[in-house]
Design a protein around this motif. Sequence first.
Motif, PDB file in Angstrom:
ATOM      1  N   GLN A   1      20.161   9.079   8.233  1.00 27.94           N
ATOM      2  CA  GLN A   1      20.342   9.820   9.512  1.00 27.94           C
ATOM      3  C   GLN A   1      20.861   9.186  10.690  1.00 27.94           C
ATOM      4  O   GLN A   1      21.236   9.827  11.744  1.00 27.94           O
ATOM      5  CB  GLN A   1      19.124  10.552   9.743  1.00 27.94           C
ATOM      6  N   ASP A   2      21.368   7.871  10.424  1.00 31.17           N
ATOM      7  CA  ASP A   2      22.083   7.095  11.283  1.00 31.17           C
ATOM      8  C   ASP A   2      21.510   6.900  12.803  1.00 31.17           C
ATOM      9  O   ASP A   2      21.861   6.931  13.775  1.00 31.17           O
ATOM     10  CB  ASP A   2      23.515   7.570  11.674  1.00 31.17           C
ATOM     11  N   LEU A   3      20.054   6.856  12.655  1.00 33.55           N
ATOM     12  CA  LEU A   3      19.238   6.827  13.976  1.00 33.55           C
ATOM     13  C   LEU A   3      18.933   5.473  14.154  1.00 33.55           C
ATOM     14  O   LEU A   3      19.056   4.471  13.303  1.00 33.55           O
ATOM     15  CB  LEU A   3      17.737   7.403  13.746  1.00 33.55           C
ATOM     16  N   THR A   4      18.996   4.947  15.250  1.00 31.64           N
ATOM     17  CA  THR A   4      18.904   3.693  15.761  1.00 31.64           C
ATOM     18  C   THR A   4      17.521   2.943  15.508  1.00 31.64           C
ATOM     19  O   THR A   4      16.515   3.973  15.353  1.00 31.64           O
ATOM     20  CB  THR A   4      19.233   3.381  17.245  1.00 31.64           C
TER      21      THR A   4
ATOM     22  N   SER B   1       0.974  -1.247   0.078  1.00 28.53           N
ATOM     23  CA  SER B   1       0.102  -0.071  -0.053  1.00 28.53           C
ATOM     24  C   SER B   1       0.938   1.115   0.137  1.00 28.53           C
ATOM     25  O   SER B   1       1.921   1.286   0.373  1.00 28.53           O
ATOM     26  CB  SER B   1      -0.886   0.145   1.226  1.00 28.53           C
ATOM     27  N   GLY B   2       0.340   2.338  -0.513  1.00 28.86           N
ATOM     28  CA  GLY B   2       1.021   3.629  -0.416  1.00 28.86           C
ATOM     29  C   GLY B   2       1.661   4.065   0.949  1.00 28.86           C
ATOM     30  O   GLY B   2       2.507   4.476   0.803  1.00 28.86           O
ATOM     31  N   GLY B   3       0.605   4.042   1.786  1.00 26.36           N
ATOM     32  CA  GLY B   3       0.923   4.277   3.328  1.00 26.36           C
ATOM     33  C   GLY B   3       2.161   3.444   3.704  1.00 26.36           C
ATOM     34  O   GLY B   3       2.920   4.053   4.477  1.00 26.36           O
ATOM     35  N   ARG B   4       1.983   2.246   3.413  1.00 26.52           N
ATOM     36  CA  ARG B   4       3.171   1.379   3.983  1.00 26.52           C
ATOM     37  C   ARG B   4       4.442   1.509   3.345  1.00 26.52           C
ATOM     38  O   ARG B   4       5.717   1.711   3.890  1.00 26.52           O
ATOM     39  CB  ARG B   4       2.799  -0.166   3.602  1.00 26.52           C
ATOM     40  N   SER B   5       4.405   1.945   2.012  1.00 26.59           N
ATOM     41  CA  SER B   5       5.665   2.227   1.121  1.00 26.59           C
ATOM     42  C   SER B   5       6.289   3.508   1.803  1.00 26.59           C
ATOM     43  O   SER B   5       7.419   3.821   1.990  1.00 26.59           O
ATOM     44  CB  SER B   5       5.380   2.471  -0.330  1.00 26.59           C
ATOM     45  N   ARG B   6       5.372   4.622   2.147  1.00 26.34           N
ATOM     46  CA  ARG B   6       5.875   5.895   2.822  1.00 26.34           C
ATOM     47  C   ARG B   6       6.550   5.493   4.045  1.00 26.34           C
ATOM     48  O   ARG B   6       7.327   6.434   4.191  1.00 26.34           O
ATOM     49  CB  ARG B   6       4.749   6.771   2.868  1.00 26.34           C
ATOM     50  N   ASP B   7       6.004   4.876   4.822  1.00 27.60           N
ATOM     51  CA  ASP B   7       6.615   4.466   6.212  1.00 27.60           C
ATOM     52  C   ASP B   7       7.908   3.802   5.889  1.00 27.60           C
ATOM     53  O   ASP B   7       8.769   4.149   6.700  1.00 27.60           O
ATOM     54  CB  ASP B   7       5.547   3.525   7.002  1.00 27.60           C
ATOM     55  N   ALA B   8       8.273   2.868   5.077  1.00 32.71           N
ATOM     56  CA  ALA B   8       9.249   2.300   4.547  1.00 32.71           C
ATOM     57  C   ALA B   8      10.247   2.981   4.286  1.00 32.71           C
ATOM     58  O   ALA B   8      11.581   2.939   4.547  1.00 32.71           O
ATOM     59  CB  ALA B   8       9.042   0.960   3.670  1.00 32.71           C
ATOM     60  N   LEU B   9       9.803   4.245   3.392  1.00 43.16           N
ATOM     61  CA  LEU B   9      10.804   5.120   2.940  1.00 43.16           C
ATOM     62  C   LEU B   9      11.535   6.091   4.258  1.00 43.16           C
ATOM     63  O   LEU B   9      12.330   6.287   4.315  1.00 43.16           O
ATOM     64  CB  LEU B   9      10.311   5.998   1.855  1.00 43.16           C
ATOM     65  N   ARG B  10      10.526   6.248   5.018  1.00 46.85           N
ATOM     66  CA  ARG B  10      10.838   7.399   6.149  1.00 46.85           C
ATOM     67  C   ARG B  10      11.913   6.568   7.148  1.00 46.85           C
ATOM     68  O   ARG B  10      12.991   7.109   7.535  1.00 46.85           O
ATOM     69  CB  ARG B  10       9.540   7.651   7.015  1.00 46.85           C
ATOM     70  N   ALA B  11      11.516   5.180   7.209  1.00 50.05           N
ATOM     71  CA  ALA B  11      12.429   4.391   8.307  1.00 50.05           C
ATOM     72  C   ALA B  11      13.776   4.615   7.430  1.00 50.05           C
ATOM     73  O   ALA B  11      14.751   4.387   8.211  1.00 50.05           O
ATOM     74  CB  ALA B  11      11.783   3.057   8.453  1.00 50.05           C
ATOM     75  N   ALA B  12      13.692   3.805   6.118  1.00 51.33           N
ATOM     76  CA  ALA B  12      15.244   3.818   5.477  1.00 51.33           C
ATOM     77  C   ALA B  12      15.774   5.142   5.451  1.00 51.33           C
ATOM     78  O   ALA B  12      17.111   5.259   5.604  1.00 51.33           O
ATOM     79  CB  ALA B  12      14.728   3.533   3.969  1.00 51.33           C
ATOM     80  N   GLN B  13      15.269   6.445   5.295  1.00 49.14           N
ATOM     81  CA  GLN B  13      15.773   7.398   5.262  1.00 49.14           C
ATOM     82  C   GLN B  13      16.390   7.967   6.573  1.00 49.14           C
ATOM     83  O   GLN B  13      17.611   8.411   6.897  1.00 49.14           O
ATOM     84  CB  GLN B  13      14.967   8.739   4.731  1.00 49.14           C
ATOM     85  N   MET B  14      15.840   7.397   7.684  1.00 46.33           N
ATOM     86  CA  MET B  14      16.316   7.710   9.155  1.00 46.33           C
ATOM     87  C   MET B  14      17.447   6.854   9.499  1.00 46.33           C
ATOM     88  O   MET B  14      18.387   7.421  10.019  1.00 46.33           O
ATOM     89  CB  MET B  14      15.066   7.685  10.173  1.00 46.33           C
ATOM     90  N   TYR B  15      17.258   5.534   9.151  1.00 45.99           N
ATOM     91  CA  TYR B  15      18.176   4.541   9.442  1.00 45.99           C
ATOM     92  C   TYR B  15      19.520   4.747   8.674  1.00 45.99           C
ATOM     93  O   TYR B  15      20.752   4.829   9.221  1.00 45.99           O
ATOM     94  CB  TYR B  15      17.467   3.170   9.235  1.00 45.99           C
ATOM     95  N   TYR B  16      19.460   4.918   7.224  1.00 41.82           N
ATOM     96  CA  TYR B  16      20.389   4.834   6.451  1.00 41.82           C
ATOM     97  C   TYR B  16      21.156   6.224   6.406  1.00 41.82           C
ATOM     98  O   TYR B  16      22.406   6.296   5.934  1.00 41.82           O
ATOM     99  CB  TYR B  16      20.283   4.162   5.110  1.00 41.82           C
TER     100      TYR B  16
END
Length: 321
Positions: free
Chosen positions: A24-27, A7-22
């Motif tokens: 922004q180096d967030l845990t 779903s579009g919302g799930r993809s947006r969440d995956a993108l946000r999580a990836a940006q923060m993890y890879y």
Amino acid sequence: MPGAPFSGGRSRDALRAAQMYYLQDLTMNAIARELNTSRSTVSRLLSMARETGLVQIQVNNPTDRTPALEQQISRRFGVQAHVVPIADSVNDSEVLNRVALQAARTIGPLVDSNAIIGVAWGSTLSAVSHRLTRKQTHDSTFVQLNGAGNTQTTGISYASEILRRFGQAYGSRVEQFPVPAFFDHAETKKAMWRERSVRRILDLQERMTMAIFGVGSIGAGIPSHVYSGGYLDHEDLETLEADEVVGDVATMFFRSDGSHRDILLNQRSTGPDLDELRRVGRRICVVSGESKIHGLRGALAANLATDLILDEGSARRLVQA
């Protein structure tokens, strides 16, 4: 599952999580707090980001031998080489799995909207089709490069499944080519090639912007599907031997020096004319296993590929002598 819809919302969440993890180096714990979710959900989102192509990971190893091999192949054969590092102890099935995964990751960024892409059938391309990641395109078409029928089967379901997976991964139309791999008589092929339904597919092939194919090798320790799947009878194999054939691309045959125009079986094959194939701007060849080396050398001598994806063992053999 790679290639599965989200779903579009799930993809947006995956993108946000990836940006923060890879980026922004967030845990994962910090991301979970920010997204107001659990750590396990963040882990699943990151996995989804990798599987769907939102994230592509590259490892640069200064001691890796593959860049040197890639440079040697590129200089010698005039192709963009992608060598998959694999230990000699790995079995053939795993080699194919890893080459197919690398091929899928290489092909993805190259597939664009408004493209016409030819795809050949075979065990290598079947493996690649299972590992594609989703990428939405518009007005793109995947067209079957050669017929798949023989005296034992129509071959339609096998070839169409490969094509279907490519179309599904990129949101593209697919066009099958429901003719035999080889006609019994060259005259039959000439007559069929004048039929409007067949001509429509041939016209699409003539407008291809990319072609994706493997290489069949007649002398392989593990025979390619075209040589072992009932497509050629004893007389055909004798004809290929007399014509000094070493391999094929999309059931069109060639010799070790790349010559092909006077090979008798090509007159009955439904694969693309190799002179026409060379006019396609991007031609991606995927090879798994050292047993394909003679066919690969012939394909490169014929200038059939612009991009080559292969395992490390095959790459080493290719640059020898």
